[in-house]
Design a protein around this motif. Structure first.
Motif, PDB file in Angstrom:
ATOM      1  N   TYR A 103     -30.788  96.605  35.296  1.00  0.00           N
ATOM      2  CA  TYR A 103     -30.546  95.702  36.412  1.00  0.00           C
ATOM      3  C   TYR A 103     -31.815  95.530  37.243  1.00  0.00           C
ATOM      4  N   ALA A 104     -32.528  96.609  37.430  1.00  0.00           N
ATOM      5  CA  ALA A 104     -33.791  96.543  38.168  1.00  0.00           C
ATOM      6  C   ALA A 104     -34.806  95.662  37.440  1.00  0.00           C
ATOM      7  N   GLU A 105     -34.859  95.809  36.122  1.00  0.00           N
ATOM      8  CA  GLU A 105     -35.792  95.010  35.320  1.00  0.00           C
ATOM      9  C   GLU A 105     -35.476  93.522  35.416  1.00  0.00           C
ATOM     10  N   ALA A 106     -34.182  93.179  35.339  1.00  0.00           N
ATOM     11  CA  ALA A 106     -33.781  91.774  35.452  1.00  0.00           C
ATOM     12  C   ALA A 106     -34.150  91.212  36.819  1.00  0.00           C
ATOM     13  N   ALA A 107     -33.950  92.005  37.862  1.00  0.00           N
ATOM     14  CA  ALA A 107     -34.279  91.563  39.218  1.00  0.00           C
ATOM     15  C   ALA A 107     -35.769  91.296  39.362  1.00  0.00           C
ATOM     16  N   ILE A 108     -36.584  92.167  38.812  1.00  0.00           N
ATOM     17  CA  ILE A 108     -38.039  91.997  38.882  1.00  0.00           C
ATOM     18  C   ILE A 108     -38.472  90.725  38.150  1.00  0.00           C
ATOM     19  N   LYS A 109     -37.870  90.471  36.985  1.00  0.00           N
ATOM     20  CA  LYS A 109     -38.196  89.254  36.224  1.00  0.00           C
ATOM     21  C   LYS A 109     -37.913  88.007  37.045  1.00  0.00           C
ATOM     22  N   ALA A 110     -36.758  87.979  37.717  1.00  0.00           N
ATOM     23  CA  ALA A 110     -36.393  86.815  38.508  1.00  0.00           C
ATOM     24  C   ALA A 110     -37.348  86.628  39.686  1.00  0.00           C
ATOM     25  N   VAL A 111     -37.670  87.709  40.366  1.00  0.00           N
ATOM     26  CA  VAL A 111     -38.589  87.633  41.498  1.00  0.00           C
ATOM     27  C   VAL A 111     -39.975  87.201  41.029  1.00  0.00           C
ATOM     28  N   VAL A 134     -25.715  89.065  41.343  1.00  0.00           N
ATOM     29  CA  VAL A 134     -25.288  89.940  40.255  1.00  0.00           C
ATOM     30  C   VAL A 134     -23.837  90.354  40.452  1.00  0.00           C
ATOM     31  N   ASP A 135     -23.142  90.523  39.354  1.00  0.00           N
ATOM     32  CA  ASP A 135     -21.814  91.144  39.340  1.00  0.00           C
ATOM     33  C   ASP A 135     -21.996  92.555  38.792  1.00  0.00           C
ATOM     34  N   PRO A 136     -21.937  93.580  39.639  1.00  0.00           N
ATOM     35  CA  PRO A 136     -22.210  94.947  39.179  1.00  0.00           C
ATOM     36  C   PRO A 136     -20.992  95.664  38.606  1.00  0.00           C
ATOM     37  N   ILE A 137     -19.827  94.968  38.544  1.00  0.00           N
ATOM     38  CA  ILE A 137     -18.626  95.631  38.012  1.00  0.00           C
ATOM     39  C   ILE A 137     -18.140  95.015  36.706  1.00  0.00           C
ATOM     40  N   SER A 193     -29.021  83.513  39.097  1.00  0.00           N
ATOM     41  CA  SER A 193     -27.606  83.883  39.112  1.00  0.00           C
ATOM     42  C   SER A 193     -27.168  84.634  37.865  1.00  0.00           C
ATOM     43  N   GLN A 194     -26.286  85.620  38.103  1.00  0.00           N
ATOM     44  CA  GLN A 194     -25.613  86.392  37.042  1.00  0.00           C
ATOM     45  C   GLN A 194     -26.584  87.290  36.274  1.00  0.00           C
ATOM     46  N   LEU A 195     -27.306  88.128  37.001  1.00  0.00           N
ATOM     47  CA  LEU A 195     -28.312  88.983  36.376  1.00  0.00           C
ATOM     48  C   LEU A 195     -27.709  90.118  35.562  1.00  0.00           C
TER      49      LEU A 195
END
Length: 401
Positions: free
Chosen positions: A152-160, A169-172, A133-135
């Motif tokens: 954001y892509a890097e954070a997503a890959i780390k979590a996966v 994620v909150d993108p705003i 949560s909250q990437l």
């Protein structure tokens, strides 16, 4: 058994870790004449309100002295009907009431040598799928704000890579050009009306980078912390529909149930919310209008474990699933796991990036983390969690006897 004292701990984590200056967990410990103690947490670790949470126990705790802690329902009703403000609700009052309720359940579990989930229904879910949560803060031991789509892509890959098949994620939230993190910066005024093209593009590009990085099978939850109005929420949801969003959290303020329903009627993404709703009465209209697909009660804000369980059962009537909101300390995590283990309409558990931070972890004795994206409920009596006295003593605020 009688309650003899209540200790309060004001955990200002920013003293030791400036990146957590906006995180201030508030814990209590209720002690009894049988030597059994229970711990609870007020759900105001973030935002503005922790100082008030520290103070609310000066009003609520004195009436506990001499009470039998096993009479949880009676104590809950006394606070709700006998304090005048209990029937009015609000985060300050209910954060205190919730912490007390959780601590009472902890005592009850220890008294009967059973984990709390066994006392509220038993093990319906043997394991609990979790999401990262909250990437927008990254996904590692260091807290920071992300701005570029590739971050954001890097954070997503780390979590996966850590085993999660679902991320949020909150993108705003971070919209400026500055890389300096300021958690208390004001949201863009235009978010309350109609989004500018650059706002939509910024959010879309961040989400798209994450989707392309993790592929089509990973679930992505879109979160906007109620920063949007009805029309801008509809704009954003329609703009990102092609990215296969799992659900859309707090698209707009849930206190206006008609506005929430309008968003639900105009978009094709299921909606979630509820961290700022208090008791069953705070959920009633959202559920009856069937505008909410995933409810997110915070056990440390909504009225404790007692009220959380009732809300989850209430939601089941309206085909709503449950993801207990977790954005606090280790006590919040433990309480949530017990609730989610016992209910039939659980969907996913929130594992906040702050739960990875050393200064948060060390507040309590046990570090419950998911394995390959799944949690198991603590099996020790009560919550299965204890304060780490060597650390927590420096945050001691006061004691009521």
């Amino acid at each position: 058994m009688k309650i003899t004292s209540i200790e309060v701990f004001d955990c200002k984590l920013g003293k030791d870790d400036p990146s957590l200056s906006y995180f201030n967990p508030v814990f209590i410990r209720i002690n009894t004449d049988e030597g059994i103690s229970g711990i609870g947490e007020a759900g105001l670790a973030y935002g503005s309100g922790a100082n008030a949470a520290v103070g609310i126990f000066k009003d609520l705790a004195p009436s506990l002295i001499g009470e039998d802690p096993l009479n949880i329902e009676s104590i809950w009703e006394k606070y709700y009907r006998g304090t005048f403000w209990g029937m009015g609700g609000g985060p300050i009052f209910y954060s205190g009431m919730s912490a007390i309720d959780i601590a009472l359940w902890d005592i009850k579990g220890k008294k009967f040598n059973a984990p709390i989930y066994q006392l509220i229904g038993g093990k319906t879910n043997p394991q609990l799928r979790a999401y990262a949560s909250q990437l927008q803060f990254g996904w590692d031991k260091n807290q920071r704000a992300l701005f570029k789509p590739e971050e954001y892509a890097e954070a997503a890959i780390k979590a996966v890579d850590d085993g999660y098949d679902c991320i949020k994620v909150d993108p705003i939230q971070f919209y400026g050009d500055s890389q300096e993190f300021n958690a208390l910066s004001k949201p863009k005024q235009s978010y309350f009306g109609l989004l500018e093209p650059q706002d939509i593009k910024r959010a879309y590009n961040r989400l798209k980078a994450m989707r392309e990085a993790v592929g089509p099978e990973i679930k992505i939850i879109l979160e906007v912390h109620s920063l949007l109005g009805v029309n801008s929420a509809i704009q954003l949801a329609r703009a990102v529909e092609d990215l296969n969003i799992y659900f859309f959290e707090e698209p707009t303020n849930p206190m206006n149930s008609d506005a929430f329903s309008k968003v639900a009627d105009k978009v094709n993404i299921p909606l979630s919310g509820g961290e700022r709703c208090y008791t069953r009465w705070g959920y009633r209209e959202l559920l009856e209008k069937q505008s909410i697909a995933v409810i997110q009660p915070d056990a440390c804000l909504v009225g404790g474990i007692t009220e959380s369980k009732k809300i989850c059962d209430y939601a089941n009537i309206y085909h709503a699933t449950v993801q207990v909101h977790v954005c606090g300390g280790p006590i919040s995590t433990a309480a949530s796991l017990h609730i989610e283990t016992a209910i039939p309409n659980f969907i996913v558990h929130e594992h906040h990036t702050v739960a990875l931070k050393e200064k948060m972890i060390e507040l309590c004795k046990y570090d419950y983390q998911p394995i390959d994206g799944y949690f198991k409920v603590p099996e020790l009596p009560g919550l299965g969690q204890e304060l780490n006295d060597e650390i927590i003593k420096k945050y001691f605020a006061y004691e009521i006897k």
